[in-house]
Every structure is written in C-alpha cells, then in structure tokens.
Design a protein around this motif. Structure first.
Motif, PDB file in Angstrom:
ATOM      1  N   ALA A  80       0.821  -1.091  -0.082  1.00  0.00           N
ATOM      2  CA  ALA A  80       0.030  -0.120  -0.016  1.00  0.00           C
ATOM      3  C   ALA A  80       0.743   1.365  -0.061  1.00  0.00           C
ATOM      4  O   ALA A  80       0.484   2.236  -0.653  1.00  0.00           O
ATOM      5  CB  ALA A  80      -0.940  -0.059   1.254  1.00  0.00           C
ATOM      6  N   ILE A  81       2.087   1.149   0.667  1.00  0.00           N
ATOM      7  CA  ILE A  81       3.013   2.301   0.957  1.00  0.00           C
ATOM      8  C   ILE A  81       3.383   2.773  -0.426  1.00  0.00           C
ATOM      9  O   ILE A  81       3.468   4.036  -1.017  1.00  0.00           O
ATOM     10  CB  ILE A  81       3.975   1.999   1.884  1.00  0.00           C
ATOM     11  CG1 ILE A  81       3.220   2.068   3.278  1.00  0.00           C
ATOM     12  CG2 ILE A  81       5.334   3.100   1.587  1.00  0.00           C
ATOM     13  CD1 ILE A  81       2.540   3.329   3.506  1.00  0.00           C
ATOM     14  N   PHE A  82       4.076   1.774  -1.145  1.00  0.00           N
ATOM     15  CA  PHE A  82       4.750   1.915  -2.404  1.00  0.00           C
ATOM     16  C   PHE A  82       3.729   2.117  -3.690  1.00  0.00           C
ATOM     17  O   PHE A  82       4.109   2.670  -4.600  1.00  0.00           O
ATOM     18  CB  PHE A  82       5.481   0.522  -2.716  1.00  0.00           C
ATOM     19  CG  PHE A  82       6.868   0.837  -1.903  1.00  0.00           C
ATOM     20  CD1 PHE A  82       7.868   1.615  -2.303  1.00  0.00           C
ATOM     21  CD2 PHE A  82       6.962   0.057  -0.776  1.00  0.00           C
ATOM     22  CE1 PHE A  82       9.044   1.552  -1.596  1.00  0.00           C
ATOM     23  CE2 PHE A  82       8.263   0.116  -0.014  1.00  0.00           C
ATOM     24  CZ  PHE A  82       9.322   0.847  -0.258  1.00  0.00           C
ATOM     25  N   GLY A 119       2.875   9.455  -2.930  1.00  0.00           N
ATOM     26  CA  GLY A 119       3.616  10.519  -2.520  1.00  0.00           C
ATOM     27  C   GLY A 119       4.887   9.965  -1.535  1.00  0.00           C
ATOM     28  O   GLY A 119       5.821  10.577  -1.455  1.00  0.00           O
ATOM     29  N   PHE A 120       4.858   8.585  -1.200  1.00  0.00           N
ATOM     30  CA  PHE A 120       5.888   8.053  -0.345  1.00  0.00           C
ATOM     31  C   PHE A 120       7.296   8.023  -0.956  1.00  0.00           C
ATOM     32  O   PHE A 120       8.376   8.628  -0.305  1.00  0.00           O
ATOM     33  CB  PHE A 120       5.631   6.381   0.244  1.00  0.00           C
ATOM     34  CG  PHE A 120       6.613   5.996   1.149  1.00  0.00           C
ATOM     35  CD1 PHE A 120       7.006   6.421   2.405  1.00  0.00           C
ATOM     36  CD2 PHE A 120       7.424   4.928   0.507  1.00  0.00           C
ATOM     37  CE1 PHE A 120       8.073   6.108   3.083  1.00  0.00           C
ATOM     38  CE2 PHE A 120       8.416   4.414   1.248  1.00  0.00           C
ATOM     39  CZ  PHE A 120       8.782   4.989   2.433  1.00  0.00           C
ATOM     40  N   ALA A 143       5.238  13.610   5.642  1.00  0.00           N
ATOM     41  CA  ALA A 143       4.540  12.556   4.942  1.00  0.00           C
ATOM     42  C   ALA A 143       3.927  11.735   5.865  1.00  0.00           C
ATOM     43  O   ALA A 143       2.633  11.397   5.952  1.00  0.00           O
ATOM     44  CB  ALA A 143       5.105  11.804   3.769  1.00  0.00           C
ATOM     45  N   ILE A 144       4.622  11.049   7.023  1.00  0.00           N
ATOM     46  CA  ILE A 144       4.089  10.280   8.156  1.00  0.00           C
ATOM     47  C   ILE A 144       3.311  11.033   8.685  1.00  0.00           C
ATOM     48  O   ILE A 144       2.152  10.448   9.082  1.00  0.00           O
ATOM     49  CB  ILE A 144       5.396   9.637   8.911  1.00  0.00           C
ATOM     50  CG1 ILE A 144       6.432   8.956   8.024  1.00  0.00           C
ATOM     51  CG2 ILE A 144       4.865   9.078   9.989  1.00  0.00           C
ATOM     52  CD1 ILE A 144       7.406   8.330   8.722  1.00  0.00           C
ATOM     53  N   ALA A 145       3.543  12.180   9.217  1.00  0.00           N
ATOM     54  CA  ALA A 145       2.320  13.046  10.188  1.00  0.00           C
ATOM     55  C   ALA A 145       1.222  13.129   9.349  1.00  0.00           C
ATOM     56  O   ALA A 145       0.116  13.297  10.266  1.00  0.00           O
ATOM     57  CB  ALA A 145       3.119  14.404  10.640  1.00  0.00           C
ATOM     58  N   ALA A 160       4.095   0.483   8.691  1.00  0.00           N
ATOM     59  CA  ALA A 160       4.971   0.240   7.608  1.00  0.00           C
ATOM     60  C   ALA A 160       5.877   1.320   7.177  1.00  0.00           C
ATOM     61  O   ALA A 160       7.134   1.043   7.159  1.00  0.00           O
ATOM     62  CB  ALA A 160       4.192  -0.312   6.513  1.00  0.00           C
ATOM     63  N   VAL A 161       5.549   2.441   7.120  1.00  0.00           N
ATOM     64  CA  VAL A 161       6.310   3.701   6.849  1.00  0.00           C
ATOM     65  C   VAL A 161       7.306   3.819   8.026  1.00  0.00           C
ATOM     66  O   VAL A 161       8.565   4.077   7.679  1.00  0.00           O
ATOM     67  CB  VAL A 161       5.662   4.943   6.582  1.00  0.00           C
ATOM     68  CG1 VAL A 161       6.572   6.077   5.984  1.00  0.00           C
ATOM     69  CG2 VAL A 161       4.478   4.794   5.386  1.00  0.00           C
ATOM     70  N   SER A 162       6.833   4.001   8.980  1.00  0.00           N
ATOM     71  CA  SER A 162       7.687   3.808  10.192  1.00  0.00           C
ATOM     72  C   SER A 162       8.639   3.040  10.328  1.00  0.00           C
ATOM     73  O   SER A 162      10.192   3.536  10.529  1.00  0.00           O
ATOM     74  CB  SER A 162       6.881   4.009  11.592  1.00  0.00           C
ATOM     75  OG  SER A 162       5.838   4.965  11.321  1.00  0.00           O
TER      76      SER A 162
END
Lengths: 276, 327
Positions: free
Chosen positions: A57-59, A63-64, A226-228, A245-247
């Motif tokens: 999902a992240i990739f 934006g990530f 982006a994480i926030a 996952a991003v973290s």
C-alpha cells in the motif's frame, strides 16, 4: 566476578528490563506493520498473521517514494554544504588564536540551540522573498540553521585534539593554512567528518517544524511530514497498518547507521561538552 | 591547549609575529563564509521575527509592507472601553499563553529530571562489565535513532484507547478497570507525552553520562574497595561529584530541547490544551490564525526565556561549555 548469585540475577533482570523497554515499541510497530484487516485491532504481543499488504500500500501511494527522494536530496545537500563551510571555519576556531574567538564559539553554540520557532516567521518571510516557498531549497536553507553550527562545533572540538607537532612540521615547511587543512588535516579528519555528517544528516532527516511550515503540496513533503499527514478516508479512520509500515521503513536505515557508527557517534555527541 | 601551535614553537620572534598575523588573516577568511551564512539564515530571520512582534502583521500584510508598527501592543495593551472598563489585551494578558508557559516548564522539569535519573541508572549498568554489553548498548540506541515523528505515531498507536497494547496490558494485569484515552484526556495527555519523551531521550542522557563515567579512573573504585567503603557511599561521595560536569552539560542540552518541544506534542496530543507548549501555541498563532504579530511575540518571549535560562545555568553551574582550557 565475585558477585553472589541472587545479585547477579537481579542485575541481569535489570538489564533485561532496560532492553525490553528500549526495543518493545519498535518491535510492536514491526508486528503491526505485517497485520491487516481486523487482526490489527486485536492487541497481541506475538504475531498472529503475516502479510506484506501494508508495505504494498505504501509503495503504490505516489507520495511516499517522492518524499523519501525529497528527504534524501535535502539532507544530503544541507550536510554537504555545512561540512564544506565548517571544515575551514573550524580550523580557524580550533587552531588559530584571535580576538573574539571565545565569543564566536559561544555564539555558534547558542545558534545551534535556540528554538526554531523563534525564527519561524522571519524565515518564512525570507523564503518567500527568495521565491523558495514550497521548494526543497527552502528546507536546505532553513536546515543550515542547525546543521552548520553543529558541524562547526563538533569539528572544532575534534581539530583541537589533533597533535600540534603535525601542524608545526607543516608550518616549518612553509605550508599555508589552506594546505595544512587540505593536505595535513583532512586525512586525519575523515572519521570525524563522517560522524559529524551522519549526525547532521539524521538531524535534517528528522526535522519536522520547518518542513511542515515551508511546504504545502504533497509532492514536496519530506518523510516526517508525509508520515505525520498520512491519513485515511476520514478523520476517525487512521490507517495504522501503513503508518507502521512507513515508520519501520524509514527507521531501519537509521538504526543500521547508528549501529555501524555507534562508537563514533558517542564520541561526536560527547565532543566538547563533557571534556570541559 | 590554550594557545594554538603558532605561539609555541617559534624560531625567531619577528618572523613568528608575521606568521601569526598571516594565520589570523586566513582565519578570518575561513570564517567569513560561515558567518555570512549564519547571518542570513539565523540572525536576520531572528531579527525579522522580533520585528514582527511589534507590528500587526498578518498573513495578508506580511509581504506587501502594509503591516503597521504597534509597539508593545502584541505583548500587553491597556484598553479603556466606552463604559470606563479597563481591558488588558496581548500575549501577557492571555490565559492560554500562561497555561502554555506552565505546561512547558512542567514538561521540561519532569522530563529532564526523569531522564537524568534513568539515564544515570542505565549508564551505571552499562559501565559494568557483563556478557552482551555491546548488544545492550546497541538496543538502547534504538529509541534515540527513531525519528520523533515516528515515535509519536508508534506510541500514539500503542496508547490508543480502544486497540492500544498499553491499555490491553494494564487491563490484563487489572491495574485499570476500563481503557484510558491516554492522549485525549486532559489528566493523562501530559503523562503520555512524558512517557514518550523519556523513552526516546533517556539513551542520549545515558550515553553522555556513560562517557563521563568512563573518564573516572578505575583505581579510585579499587582504592575504595580495598578500604571497604560501602558502595552507596562511594557512589555519593566519589562517583556523583566526579560526574557532576558531565551531568550538568547533559542536563542543559536536554533542557534546551525540552523547552522548545514542538513535534512530539503537536503529533501525539494535537487536541489537548493540557499539553500545549509555548512553541505549539506560537506555531498555531502564526500558521493557523495567520497572526504573525502575536505569534512572533510569543516566539520572542520563548527566545528570551530560553536565553535567560541558559545564561543563569552557565553562571550558576560554573559551566565551561566552550571546552577551552580555563585560564
């Protein structure tokens, strides 16, 4: 070791507790990042299910990857520029005695410690005047506030400790200060440069307030912003799986770096301060 | 190491003076780019921020120069109403501001004290020789390596009222009867922030104190041991006094960080008034309400508070931050 059995056990229990507290939150984040659906909402200490969905999902989110690229670009340029300016400046501060040196050193330390919010509105104006708002260069410029004084400060303490004899020999040979820095000191300074650069890089990588204020569009965000701002369809629906996952993804490189440079980092952190 | 090498090994006096002058000239040349850069990115913005605090600048007027000088009105203004009532306006008459000051001071005091205590504890443990010490040292660096934004979100998840593991564990141990909304409740929001901050920064404290510990000569302990002195007495009479400089430096670095705290609170307890610090309030004023005048007044006050604190601390602690030899 002449400690008695119960005391040894108590000691190791203490050590275990320290490690557990230090590591558990990150372990829990990793575990959550591999859970999806309803499994995520069942609190459990050992993993129940395993899936890569959150990472996928992240990739697939546009934006990530972009924000990682932004962060790498900004942090690298900031640190490179800071080191470039700092090497010569800290040579002057560490090896030459001139009037006002102590005051200048204290001012530099002061700048590295003053609250970022105190310059926020002035910096906002400057960035807009220069036409940098919502551009990576705005952050490169603003991060210099803390990376430059920090690198100067740490490199100065490193350089102060280099033996005088080396420099004296070079001076007798007629070397100019520039030659002394580039030919004599640089080879000795590499470890210090790597450490200082790394610490400054981490600082720039993690910065949040300026990044939040000076960027507006999603494709200009750095990783922390982006994480926030990662949110779900509605306010209530926070996508915990992808957030974890991003973290995990952005933290693992930092942990590896810190692990590799552990000793040097400690030396860098304690430079100056504790020696006093 | 008071004077640099040029003064020490000088072949002839005249030549040395010449050399020293040359060195000083190149020192100024080396310093100029850095100083210019710091003037541009730090001194000028600071000056402008302070200037804004004396104007009525807002998001609309900040760039077109239409903001007007209002003196100290953003700080404190006395207004007499038509019916003769006197009203005080400005940051210093703002209840929210004083709550933020109290929150910041409270947070800084408690977090730095706890971090010093736990940091000392961890440092003492790490200073012992035992199997797996390297691994433990690596493990305690993890919280420090994690970005604040990430740790705020991680703990936000762990402290979640419905699905959080912390509530789950506390319920299992029967320490609480019902789940607690840690980050939302006014009485627990500060505790939540403190937990995360102490968790994240104790390693930093521990490492700085450990570095100090390792500079205490081993034979001091040996001597005390041979004399049969109680370990607690050794700690309070020998270790702690020798550690004082290291602790004082570590404390000021942490205190400065704590006084300006922004990201953790902004992310972990965004809605809570009970954790609103000076930085967060000032940011809101500037970014959310576009009130550059009052927001800058707040940030200027924070700057003044921190500067006063540092100067007092250095004076009272007789701190030698410069690391230069005492003369």
């Amino acid at each position: 070791m002449n400690r008695s059995m119960p005391r040894t056990i108590a000691f190791y229990a203490c050590v275990l507790l320290i490690v557990l507290i230090a590591v558990f939150p990150f372990y829990y984040a990793i575990m959550t990042s591999f859970e999806t659906g309803t499994a995520i909402f069942r609190p459990n200490i050992l993993p129940e299910s395993f899936s890569w969905d959150n990472y996928k999902a992240i990739f697939t989110r546009r934006g990530f990857v972009r924000s990682v690229a932004n962060s790498v670009f900004i942090a690298s340029i900031t640190v490179g520029a800071a080191l470039l300016l700092a090497v010569t400046a800290s040579y002057a501060l560490a090896r030459v005695s001139f009037r006002g040196r102590g005051l200048l050193l204290m001012t530099i330390l002061g700048v590295s410690m003053f609250p970022q919010i105190a310059v926020l509105s002035g910096l906002y104006e400057l960035i807009n005047l220069l036409g940098l708002y919502n551009k990576p260069w705005a952050l490169v410029l603003s991060y210099t506030i803390f990376t430059l004084p920090f690198t100067v400060w740490v490199l100065t303490t490193f350089m102060r400790d280099l033996p005088m004899e080396i420099e004296e020999a070079a001076i007798v040979d007629g070397a100019t200060p520039w030659v002394i820095i580039t030919r004599v000191f640089m080879p000795l300074l590499w470890p210090a440069l790597v450490t200082t650069g790394l610490l400054a890089f981490i600082g720039a990588w993690n910065e949040f307030l300026f990044a939040l204020t000076f960027t507006i569009s999603a494709d200009q965000r750095t990783v922390p912003v982006a994480i926030a701002l990662l949110s779900g369809a509605s306010q209530q629906e926070i996508p915990w799986g992808p957030i974890m996952a991003v973290s995990v993804l952005v933290t693992i490189p930092l942990i590896v770096l810190v692990r590799v440079f552990q000793r040097k980092i400690v030396a860098g952190l304690t430079a100056g301060g504790v020696k006093g | 190491m008071t004077h640099s090498s040029a003064n020490s090994g000088s072949p002839t006096k005249g030549k040395s003076l010449n050399l020293q002058q040359k060195r000083v000239r190149s020192a100024y040349m080396f310093l100029t780019p850095m100083i210019i850069m710091l003037l541009v990115v730090a001194a000028w913005p600071l000056f402008r921020s302070i200037s804004f605090s004396f104007t009525d600048a807002s998001a609309d007027t900040i760039f077109n120069g239409q903001s007007e000088w209002v003196g100290f009105e953003n700080y404190l203004e006395r207004r007499v109403r038509s019916n003769g009532d006197i009203r005080w306006r400005g940051v210093l008459a703002d209840k929210d501001w004083w709550v933020a000051v109290w929150n910041t001071v409270r947070f800084s005091l408690i977090s730095v004290s706890l971090e010093t205590f736990f940091g000392l504890l961890v440092a003492l443990v790490l200073n012992m020789e035992f199997k797996g010490r390297g691994l433990v040292r690596a493990a305690i660096l993890i919280p420090w390596a994690i970005p604040t934004v990430v740790s705020a979100r991680m703990w936000g998840w762990m402290l979640n009222d419905q699905f959080g593991i912390i509530n789950h564990i506390l319920l299992m141990l029967h320490l609480i009867d019902s789940p607690i909304a840690w980050t939302a409740r006014p009485d627990t929001a500060m505790i939540a922030v403190l937990i995360v901050d102490v968790w994240k920064t104790t390693p930093f404290m521990a490492l700085l104190i450990l570095a100090g510990l390792q500079m205490i000569p081993r034979d001091m302990y040996e001597a005390a041991k041979i004399d049969g002195i109680n370990p607690f007495k050794v700690f309070f009479r020998v270790t702690l006094p020798l550690l004082k400089p290291a602790i004082l430096v570590a404390v000021i670095f942490r205190a400065l960080d704590a006084l300006r705290i922004f990201d953790l609170i902004y992310l972990l307890t965004p809605q809570s008034g009970s954790t609103m610090t000076m930085s967060v309030l000032s940011y809101r004023e500037i970014q959310q309400f576009g009130d550059y005048g009052e927001g800058s007044a707040m940030s200027t006050l924070l700057f003044l508070i921190i500067t006063t604190f540092v100067l007092l601390y250095i004076k009272l602690g007789k701190l030698n931050l410069g690391g230069e030899a005492r003369q």
